[in-house]
Design a protein around this motif. Structure first.
Motif, PDB file in Angstrom:
ATOM      1  N   ARG A  14       0.849  -1.200   0.000  1.00 20.59           N
ATOM      2  CA  ARG A  14       0.000   0.000   0.000  1.00 20.59           C
ATOM      3  C   ARG A  14       0.879   1.243   0.000  1.00 20.59           C
ATOM      4  O   ARG A  14       1.950   1.262   0.615  1.00 20.59           O
ATOM      5  CB  ARG A  14      -0.888  -0.016   1.244  1.00 20.59           C
ATOM      6  CG  ARG A  14      -1.999   1.045   1.246  1.00 20.59           C
ATOM      7  CD  ARG A  14      -3.148   0.641   0.374  1.00 20.59           C
ATOM      8  NE  ARG A  14      -4.189   1.659   0.318  1.00 20.59           N
ATOM      9  CZ  ARG A  14      -5.289   1.630   1.057  1.00 20.59           C
ATOM     10  NH1 ARG A  14      -5.492   0.625   1.887  1.00 20.59           N
ATOM     11  NH2 ARG A  14      -6.206   2.563   0.944  1.00 20.59           N
ATOM     12  N   THR A  16       0.418   5.882  -0.489  1.00 20.61           N
ATOM     13  CA  THR A  16      -0.541   6.975  -0.450  1.00 20.61           C
ATOM     14  C   THR A  16      -1.334   7.053  -1.761  1.00 20.61           C
ATOM     15  O   THR A  16      -0.747   7.207  -2.831  1.00 20.61           O
ATOM     16  CB  THR A  16       0.166   8.318  -0.203  1.00 20.61           C
ATOM     17  OG1 THR A  16       0.915   8.226   1.008  1.00 20.61           O
ATOM     18  CG2 THR A  16      -0.840   9.445  -0.097  1.00 20.61           C
ATOM     19  N   GLY A  17      -2.639   6.903  -1.657  1.00 18.44           N
ATOM     20  CA  GLY A  17      -3.498   7.030  -2.828  1.00 18.44           C
ATOM     21  C   GLY A  17      -3.548   5.828  -3.740  1.00 18.44           C
ATOM     22  O   GLY A  17      -4.227   5.851  -4.764  1.00 18.44           O
ATOM     23  N   GLY A  18      -2.837   4.767  -3.413  1.00 18.79           N
ATOM     24  CA  GLY A  18      -2.861   3.616  -4.320  1.00 18.79           C
ATOM     25  C   GLY A  18      -2.026   2.459  -3.814  1.00 18.79           C
ATOM     26  O   GLY A  18      -1.908   2.230  -2.606  1.00 18.79           O
ATOM     27  N   ASP A  64      -2.813   4.130  -9.061  1.00 15.96           N
ATOM     28  CA  ASP A  64      -3.847   4.736  -8.225  1.00 15.96           C
ATOM     29  C   ASP A  64      -5.018   3.771  -8.114  1.00 15.96           C
ATOM     30  O   ASP A  64      -5.300   3.016  -9.046  1.00 15.96           O
ATOM     31  CB  ASP A  64      -4.320   6.057  -8.835  1.00 15.96           C
ATOM     32  CG  ASP A  64      -3.189   7.059  -8.986  1.00 15.96           C
ATOM     33  OD1 ASP A  64      -2.375   7.162  -8.051  1.00 15.96           O
ATOM     34  OD2 ASP A  64      -3.117   7.724 -10.036  1.00 15.96           O
ATOM     35  N   SER A  66      -9.180   3.428  -6.774  1.00 13.97           N
ATOM     36  CA  SER A  66     -10.390   4.109  -6.325  1.00 13.97           C
ATOM     37  C   SER A  66     -11.009   3.397  -5.123  1.00 13.97           C
ATOM     38  O   SER A  66     -10.730   2.224  -4.856  1.00 13.97           O
ATOM     39  CB  SER A  66     -11.414   4.166  -7.467  1.00 13.97           C
ATOM     40  OG  SER A  66     -11.919   2.862  -7.729  1.00 13.97           O
ATOM     41  N   GLU A  67     -11.870   4.120  -4.415  1.00 23.84           N
ATOM     42  CA  GLU A  67     -12.573   3.525  -3.286  1.00 23.84           C
ATOM     43  C   GLU A  67     -13.497   2.393  -3.745  1.00 23.84           C
ATOM     44  O   GLU A  67     -13.688   1.414  -3.039  1.00 23.84           O
ATOM     45  CB  GLU A  67     -13.389   4.601  -2.549  1.00 23.84           C
ATOM     46  CG  GLU A  67     -12.530   5.616  -1.808  1.00 23.84           C
ATOM     47  CD  GLU A  67     -11.621   4.967  -0.778  1.00 23.84           C
ATOM     48  OE1 GLU A  67     -12.097   4.067  -0.049  1.00 23.84           O
ATOM     49  OE2 GLU A  67     -10.446   5.347  -0.703  1.00 23.84           O
TER      50      GLU A  67
END
Length: 228
Positions: A14, A16-18, A64, A66-67
């Motif tokens: 993991r 940040t952001g992706g 990246d 997405s949620e």
């Protein structure tokens, strides 16, 4: 678009952001460029950054996420655990379609219910967490499990639970060897089955609507004086 034939393995982490994916073998996926689509455990991700290797090649990539992707898949848990992942570059029009058409859009999660060694294969028993997806499952149907193109060997009547015979080559060259009973897996149902369902649903809906607007029937004929 993908075929469900795993080309390489990587390690997921993991960020940040992706997520970041580090290849087990540099160059295993061939040339990787910014903007490329790569299936990571059956999830289509876009390369946002290439991670350079010491030899001048590419050691991996960052993508990246997405949620929506995190919600539908096991990606977040696997990234936190640093798990191995199956990797496949996007299909080119000149490539052979050795598996089946896989979009890289996970429908939902499944649960490993059984892993059993048999004479010439492994028996992998799975169940959808959302049993409504079972309508896409039938004997000899195609299904993508963590991005691997597999064939359904048998299923329960509603398709909510099913099993697969996995040959030794597929078992050894993918992350299936990492799976244990109770683990979550990413599942994508056959793309063609979903399109067929949508087209038929629209047609049936249209037929019901037209039936209420004076479709030719025995009742309509009697109402308009025929047979009297």
């Amino acid at each position: 678009m993908f075929t469900g034939l795993v080309r390489a393995l990587g390690h997921l982490e993991r960020c940040t952001g992706g997520v970041r994916v580090r290849l087990e073998t540099s160059g295993a996926l061939g040339a990787i460029a910014l903007g490329d689509s790569i299936a990571v455990d059956g999830i289509c991700l876009t390369v946002a950054e290439c991670l350079p290797a010491g030899d001048g090649g590419v050691a991996g990539f960052r993508a990246d996420v997405s949620e929506e992707t995190l919600r539908r898949s096991a990606l977040a848990q696997r990234a936190a655990a640093g798990s191995r992942v199956n990797l496949e570059p996007a299909l080119r029009l000149a490539d052979r379609l050795g598996g089946h058409l896989v979009s890289g859009h996970v429908d939902g999660l499944g649960v490993v219910r059984e892993i059993r060694r048999e004479a010439g294969s492994w028996r992998l028993g799975l169940a959808w967490r959302d049993p409504s997806f079972g309508r896409y499952i039938c004997s000899k149907a195609s299904v993508a499990v963590d991005g691997i193109s597999l064939t359904v060997a048998g299923c329960e009547p509603d398709g909510g639970a099913f099993w697969i015979a996995v040959i030794p080559h597929t078992w050894a060259s993918t992350t299936l060897t990492d799976r244990r009973e109770g683990d979550a897996v990413n599942l994508e149902a056959d793309l063609l089955a979903k399109y067929a369902e949508r087209l038929l649903a629209d047609r049936l809906k249209g037929a019901e609507t037209s039936a209420g607007e004076g479709d030719l029937s025995a009742g309509w004929l009697a109402e308009h004086g025929w047979g009297s």
